[in-house]
Design an enzyme around this catalytic site. Structure first.
Site, PDB file in Angstrom:
ATOM      1  N   TRP A 102       0.827  -1.210   0.000  1.00  0.00           N
ATOM      2  CA  TRP A 102       0.000   0.000   0.000  1.00  0.00           C
ATOM      3  C   TRP A 102       0.855   1.252   0.000  1.00  0.00           C
ATOM      4  CZ3 TRP A 102      -4.269  -0.694  -2.198  1.00  0.00           C
ATOM      5  CH2 TRP A 102      -4.900  -1.931  -2.099  1.00  0.00           C
ATOM      6  N   ASP A 172      -1.989   6.669   6.321  1.00  0.00           N
ATOM      7  CA  ASP A 172      -3.013   5.782   5.776  1.00  0.00           C
ATOM      8  C   ASP A 172      -3.335   4.760   6.865  1.00  0.00           C
ATOM      9  OD1 ASP A 172      -4.543   3.865   4.541  1.00  0.00           O
ATOM     10  OD2 ASP A 172      -3.152   3.497   2.876  1.00  0.00           O
ATOM     11  N   LYS A 196     -13.066  -1.900   6.260  1.00  0.00           N
ATOM     12  CA  LYS A 196     -12.410  -2.826   7.174  1.00  0.00           C
ATOM     13  C   LYS A 196     -12.962  -2.622   8.590  1.00  0.00           C
ATOM     14  CE  LYS A 196      -8.816  -2.078   3.938  1.00  0.00           C
ATOM     15  NZ  LYS A 196      -8.770  -3.326   3.212  1.00  0.00           N
TER      16      LYS A 196
HETATM   17  N1  PMP Z   1      -4.464   1.453   1.928  1.00  0.00           N
HETATM   18  C1  PMP Z   1      -4.574   0.330   2.637  1.00  0.00           C
HETATM   19  C2  PMP Z   1      -3.708   0.157   3.840  1.00  0.00           C
HETATM   20  C3  PMP Z   1      -5.468  -0.668   2.249  1.00  0.00           C
HETATM   21  O1  PMP Z   1      -5.574  -1.803   2.945  1.00  0.00           O
HETATM   22  C4  PMP Z   1      -6.268  -0.476   1.102  1.00  0.00           C
HETATM   23  C5  PMP Z   1      -7.295  -1.482   0.637  1.00  0.00           C
HETATM   24  N2  PMP Z   1      -7.121  -2.767   0.959  1.00  0.00           N
HETATM   25  C6  PMP Z   1      -6.110   0.709   0.388  1.00  0.00           C
HETATM   26  C7  PMP Z   1      -5.217   1.654   0.828  1.00  0.00           C
HETATM   27  C8  PMP Z   1      -6.916   0.975  -0.857  1.00  0.00           C
HETATM   28  O2  PMP Z   1      -8.221   1.196  -0.471  1.00  0.00           O
HETATM   29  P1  PMP Z   1      -9.414   1.348  -1.487  1.00  0.00           P
HETATM   30  O3  PMP Z   1      -9.600   0.029  -2.151  1.00  0.00           O
HETATM   31  O4  PMP Z   1     -10.549   1.709  -0.591  1.00  0.00           O
HETATM   32  O5  PMP Z   1      -9.075   2.422  -2.434  1.00  0.00           O
END
Ligand code: PMP
Length: 360
Positions: A102, A172, A196
């Site tokens: 991420w 994040d 989540k």
């Molecule tokens: N950052 C983290 C730490 C994540 O776990 C995720 C999704 N699993 C995201 C960003 C991306 O999120 P989204 O799919 O809601 O754009």
């Protein structure tokens, strides 16, 4: 079929009392004769729902008054772009810490808007730890420092707050927001996709300090401009109304439970059941450094990978689902978010013991 224990990384398990309340209120929300899904976002009912959700989130996280709380869309992924667009403030570069999949995605997107300095990375050990602060090569002139405080795929969590020496700290927190108390004042901006620990997909929460709002690049789309959204109470366009409503119910559930301090206690107890077991067997192992293990996402491996498929098949048959690790790392991963009861983790460990006894 009854409810399974759902270990998915997201969209993920939600608290049962929340789902039950939503079901009761589905056809007729509080006597108004419609579901929340069918309400105007401009009507008093929905404005009340959104205001209560914000007030409850502010109370739960003790968000200081000089922070805006925005209920947006586009996921954390859209924030990867919105953050540089809003926070560069005439500066040319931003610092990023690279702790996994991420972080890498956030870095890639930010590079479209500014120079990115990767000031620390755990890539040398396949993203299995959080780099210690002493080694970070921070730039005092950076627009901000970005950290993914819980890497959902790698299962690496920061259990400490980085010191950026006055440079705005951006986090994040998608996969561990609301799992424990956080000193919001240490961060300039916190963001999280909802699917989540907050509620259904479709909602993204941004908590941003006032002084960083109002400097978006001129080309920033209005819906991504924090100032425009703050001025419109996050309703510059139609918000994800049902997701906001369910998030509000989750906030109430957390408050009833005793708040984030209590939630953290329960999360520590839950994670311990699994990590203690992983550490005492030779059959399974956790690849993550002891001090940086996530309380929310627990990747683990079978020493004999040839058994992975059979493990997943038998687990599923026992109502223990979604344990497959992310395709980029393989193995297993148990996501044990707030809504996962300790009984779910105990059932998983019991199954793991049996599986080991039969195949070890
Ligand atoms: N950052 C983290 C730490 C994540 O776990 C995720 C999704 N699993 C995201 C960003 C991306 O999120 P989204 O799919 O809601 O754009």
């Amino acid at each position: 079929m009854g409810r399974i224990f759902n270990f998915a990384a997201g969209p993920a398990i939600l608290p049962e009392p929340v789902l039950e309340q939503a079901a009761r209120e589905m056809l007729d929300w509080h006597g108004c004769g419609t579901s929340v899904m069918e309400m105007s976002h401009r009507g008093d009912e929905f404005i009340g729902i959104a205001a209560a959700a914000e007030a409850d989130l502010r109370e739960l996280m003790a968000i200081p008054a000089n922070y805006k709380v925005l209920f947006l869309q586009g996921g954390a992924t859209l924030q990867f772009a919105a953050i540089p667009m809003n926070l560069l403030r005439g500066k040319k570069s931003a610092d990023y810490v690279n702790t996994g999949e991420w972080s890498k995605k956030a870095i890639k997107e930010a590079k479209r808007y500014c120079a990115v300095n990767v000031v620390a990375s755990s890539e040398d050990k396949n993203f299995t730890y959080a780099p210690k602060q002493q080694g970070w090569k921070l730039d005092a002139d950076a627009a901000y420092v970005h950290v993914c405080t819980n890497e959902t795929i790698g299962g690496v969590e920061f259990h400490w707050v980085p010191d950026t020496g006055g440079v705005p700290l951006v986090a994040d927190m998608s996969s561990h927001i609301l799992s424990r108390p956080v000193d919001v004042s240490k961060y300039a901006l916190i963001y999280a996709g909802a699917q989540k620990n907050i509620g259904p997909a479709g909602l993204t929460i941004v908590i941003v300090r006032d002084d960083l709002v109002g400097n978006a690049l001129p080309t920033t789309p209005s819906v991504l401009d924090y100032k425009a959204q703050a001025e419109a109470d996050s309703m510059l366009n139609t918000p994800a109304t049902y997701s906001v409503y369910i998030a509000g119910l989750v906030f109430q559930w957390l408050k009833k439970l005793g708040g984030l301090g209590k939630m953290h206690e329960l999360n520590v107890a839950k994670a311990r059941v699994l990590y203690d077991y992983l550490d005492q067997t030779e059959f399974y192992f956790s690849p993550v450094a002891m001090d940086d293990r996530s309380l929310m996402n627990v990747p683990f491996r079978l020493k004999n990978e040839a058994l992975d498929k059979e493990f997943l098949k038998q687990a599923k048959a026992r109502g223990l689902d979604q344990l497959k690790g992310h395709r980029s790392v393989g193995g297993m991963r148990a996501s044990i978010y707030n809504a996962m009861p300790i009984e779910g983790v105990k059932a998983l460990v019991e199954f793991m013991r049996e599986f080991q006894a039969n195949h070890g």
